[in-house]
Design a protein around this motif. Structure first.
Motif, mmCIF file in Angstrom:
data_model
loop_
_atom_site.group_PDB
_atom_site.id
_atom_site.type_symbol
_atom_site.label_atom_id
_atom_site.label_comp_id
_atom_site.label_asym_id
_atom_site.label_seq_id
_atom_site.Cartn_x
_atom_site.Cartn_y
_atom_site.Cartn_z
ATOM 1 N N LEU A 70 0.817 -1.217 0.000
ATOM 2 C CA LEU A 70 0.000 0.000 0.000
ATOM 3 C C LEU A 70 0.848 1.263 0.000
ATOM 4 N N ALA A 71 1.998 1.208 0.660
ATOM 5 C CA ALA A 71 2.848 2.394 0.733
ATOM 6 C C ALA A 71 3.416 2.768 -0.630
ATOM 7 N N LEU A 72 3.522 1.789 -1.523
ATOM 8 C CA LEU A 72 4.134 2.036 -2.824
ATOM 9 C C LEU A 72 3.117 2.179 -3.947
ATOM 10 N N ASP A 272 5.381 10.957 -3.916
ATOM 11 C CA ASP A 272 5.359 11.698 -2.652
ATOM 12 C C ASP A 272 4.769 10.850 -1.532
ATOM 13 N N SER A 273 3.713 10.092 -1.846
ATOM 14 C CA SER A 273 3.089 9.233 -0.843
ATOM 15 C C SER A 273 4.052 8.147 -0.387
ATOM 16 N N ALA A 274 4.768 7.546 -1.332
ATOM 17 C CA ALA A 274 5.730 6.495 -0.982
ATOM 18 C C ALA A 274 6.858 7.052 -0.123
ATOM 19 N N ARG A 275 7.362 8.245 -0.494
ATOM 20 C CA ARG A 275 8.447 8.838 0.282
ATOM 21 C C ARG A 275 7.988 9.194 1.696
ATOM 22 N N THR A 276 6.760 9.705 1.819
ATOM 23 C CA THR A 276 6.222 10.001 3.148
ATOM 24 C C THR A 276 6.110 8.738 3.989
#
Length: 646
Positions: A70-72, A272-276
């Motif tokens: 989900l993070a990626l 940006d979501s993955a980096r966060t």
């Protein structure tokens, strides 16, 4: 009233016996005080473990979103106005989409239908109409006493509940003495409002229908219409401006229909979501490391409350090891966390090289996903790795089947194809033993195999049984739809004995069998088609589904635990409810504090009794001394009295 001298400690004897009793109790109370101190220390450890649990849980949550992907997998959409004055839609995207681009043109937005009746002088006055009309399939009864307001209320009452008409009604005052009933569809599209007079001509009298049952132009305030648009030149038509079935995973909300306008839509992975998410993982890890260092560092004068606790030592060693090891199945140059920008500092905390991570996300997405997630694979189509088992490590495991799973099956024997019930019909009961539910079918003379199969299947479907019925020559065959020893079928013929041609006259019960075999050469237990590695073996908890029908080597399954999956598994061992190491330690400390408090309470109760006894003795001593002093004073008074001569 003046208090007696004996109520004041030491006034008679000359010394303060209350302080003496306090000192005696203080000395004798040292064991109880020590127990209270030990209980308080255990309670402090419990509180600290609660803090530790919170930090572990936060890190587990941060790791879990990487294990699942989900993070990626977050995506985003970018819109570029290629022609026209503004974007023609807003866009939302589902997770896991691959990058893609589309061109959108909108020639017509969808619009809701709105109809108006002929004007009436007074909306509250009876209309003198009677009959029944339907509105989107729902009936409205009109009586002579009903007004526009009454009809409005009746229409709105139908637009509620589980099956609303999706039409609302209101009163529009055009001018004094000109009031109209307005029907508004709450959804867009050409056919938002369907009207029909079924009894009488109420709608026709109101001007909402003409003599042919069609809505006249005079009643159309706003014509309903569908949306018309193209995506990459392909024509689409939808009743709503919200379109979720044109592009998989993409929802378009059409907002404009400007002639000649064209909007480009670019769907991409959301870096940006993955980096966060990865920064949240790093921050959670560092917060845990800081806590572990604080609790593991003692000074000459003090120790942290969790100093020396084994549940801290194991985390300090296990977590860094997993972050440093290579991930099975990952690309050789992207097989460790450091290759993706997550590295250790000298103090044991992590640091994120955002540029390195972004580069891997943008250019090596599949490899990055393999590095962080849990992946499962099998070499044969009949074999599926269902779950990875809580303590199983990455690896490839051979699956050997000694017996495939089977389904329960019962087939009649010797049935000639035409049923003979004798004098009275027979009752045939079929039971699904997996769910404990049965159905009964009446069998009459002359029913063919096909008739019986149809009757049985209809009853089974209505009863929700997981059993299939089919014709097998002239016989009837029942097959359970589930595999395994818990899925059974029972049949019972209540009319046995009165006819020559009967099904299962003696009744019968049969069950399927569970799959049997090994995983990775280790013992496993089958349930239906699923084989699970036995506890205490290297394959413990590994669940493999085998859909084949032959015994032997079935292939291999591979479990690859990425960084997120590995860290999550370690933390599961700490945090598992009931059996996790933290739960066991918390349970031990809770029992310890309870036992210490109970022992301290017992000692303190005894001390209070001891205090009362000592105080009573000293009070009695004071009273005795007071009596002696009074007697002494009396004797002295007698000895000093003058003699009386005769």
């Amino acid at each position: 009233m003046t208090a007696p001298l004996s109520s004041f400690s030491g006034l008679i004897s000359g010394f303060n016996y209350k302080d003496l009793v306090d000192q005696i109790i203080a000395v004798e109370g040292r064991p109880a005080a020590r127990l209270r101190s030990e209980s308080a220390a255990a309670a402090s450890r419990l509180t600290a473990i609660g803090t530790y649990r919170g930090l572990l849980d936060k890190l587990r949550s941060a790791a879990q979103v990487f294990r699942t992907g989900l993070a990626l997998d977050a995506t985003s959409a970018t819109m570029i106005v290629e022609a026209g004055t503004k974007a023609l839609a807003t866009v939302t995207t589902a997770a896991g989409l691959s990058p893609a681009s589309f061109t959108l043109e909108v020639s017509q937005l969808a619009r809701a239908q709105k109809l108006g009746s002929a004007a009436q002088a007074d909306a509250a006055a009876p209309l003198g109409l009677s009959g029944t009309f339907t509105l989107n399939g729902a009936s409205v009864v009109v009586t002579a006493d009903d007004s526009l307001i009454a009809i409005r209320d009746a229409v709105n009452a139908l637009n509620t509940g589980a099956t609303p008409t999706k039409v609302s009604a209101s009163i529009l005052t055009v001018a004094p003495g000109q009031q109209r009933l307005v029907l508004t569809s709450t959804v867009t599209g050409e056919t938002g409002i369907a009207l029909a007079d079924t009894v009488g001509t109420a709608l026709q009298s109101l001007g909402l229908l003409d003599g042919g049952g069609v809505v006249p132009p005079s009643a159309v305030l706003v014509a309903g219409r569908d949306a018309h648009f193209t995506i990459d030149g392909v024509d689409f038509e939808r009743s709503s401006n919200v379109v979720s079935d044109a592009i998989e995973g993409v929802t378009l909300t059409l907002t404009g229909d400007e002639p000649g306008a064209r909007t480009a839509i670019r769907v991409d992975r959301y870096g940006d979501s993955a980096r966060t998410a990865i920064q949240s993982f790093v921050d959670a890890y560092n917060a845990l490391v800081t806590f572990l260092k604080q609790q593991g560092t003692a000074s000459e004068t003090s120790r942290p409350v969790l100093y020396g606790e084994s549940i801290l030592r194991s985390a300090r060693s296990a977590l860094p090891a997993r972050l440093l090891e290579q991930v099975l199945g990952a690309a050789p140059d992207l097989a460790t966390a450091s290759a993706a920008g997550i590295s250790f500092k000298r103090d044991g905390t992590l640091t994120l090289d955002a540029a390195k991570f972004d580069d891997a996300f943008a250019n090596r997405f599949a490899d990055l996903r393999a590095l962080f997630t849990e992946t499962r694979s099998a070499t044969a189509p009949d074999v599926t790795l269902v779950t990875g088992g809580g303590n199983v490590t990455s690896g490839t495991y051979a699956v050997d089947i000694t017996a495939p799973a089977t389904r329960a099956q019962i087939e009649s024997l010797g049935f000639g194809g035409a049923y003979d019930a004798g004098a009275t019909p027979d009752e045939l009961s079929i039971t699904d033993n997996l769910i404990g539910r049965a159905v009964t079918v009446t069998l009459t003379t002359g029913m063919t195999t096909g008739d019986i199969v149809t009757a049985l299947q209809d009853a089974i479907d209505a009863g929700g049984l997981g059993i299939a019925v089919e014709v097998s020559g002239s016989e009837v065959r029942l097959t359970h739809q589930s595999y395994g020893s818990r899925a059974g079928i029972s049949v019972l013929n209540a009319g046995a004995g009165d006819g020559a041609q009967e099904l299962w006259a003696a009744g019968a019960t049969t069950y399927g069998t569970d799959v049997a075999g090994t995983i990775g050469g280790n013992a496993a237990t089958g349930t239906g088609q699923v084989l699970v590695g036995n506890a205490g073996t290297p394959s413990a908890g590994l669940a493999v589904s085998y859909a084949g029908t032959v015994a032997g080597a079935a292939g291999t399954v591979t479990l690859a635990l990425g960084v997120g999956a590995s860290i999550e598994r370690i933390l599961d061992g700490f945090l598992q409810t009931g059996s996790g190491s933290l739960a066991q330690r918390e349970s031990s400390l809770t029992r310890q504090t309870g036992a210490l408090d109970a022992r301290a309470t017992t000692l303190e109760t005894r001390l209070e009794s001891r205090r009362a006894a000592l105080m009573l003795r000293f009070t009695m001593m004071e009273a005795a001394i007071a009596r002696l002093q009074q007697q002494s004073s009396a004797l002295l008074g007698l000895s000093k009295s003058p003699s009386v001569s005769g």
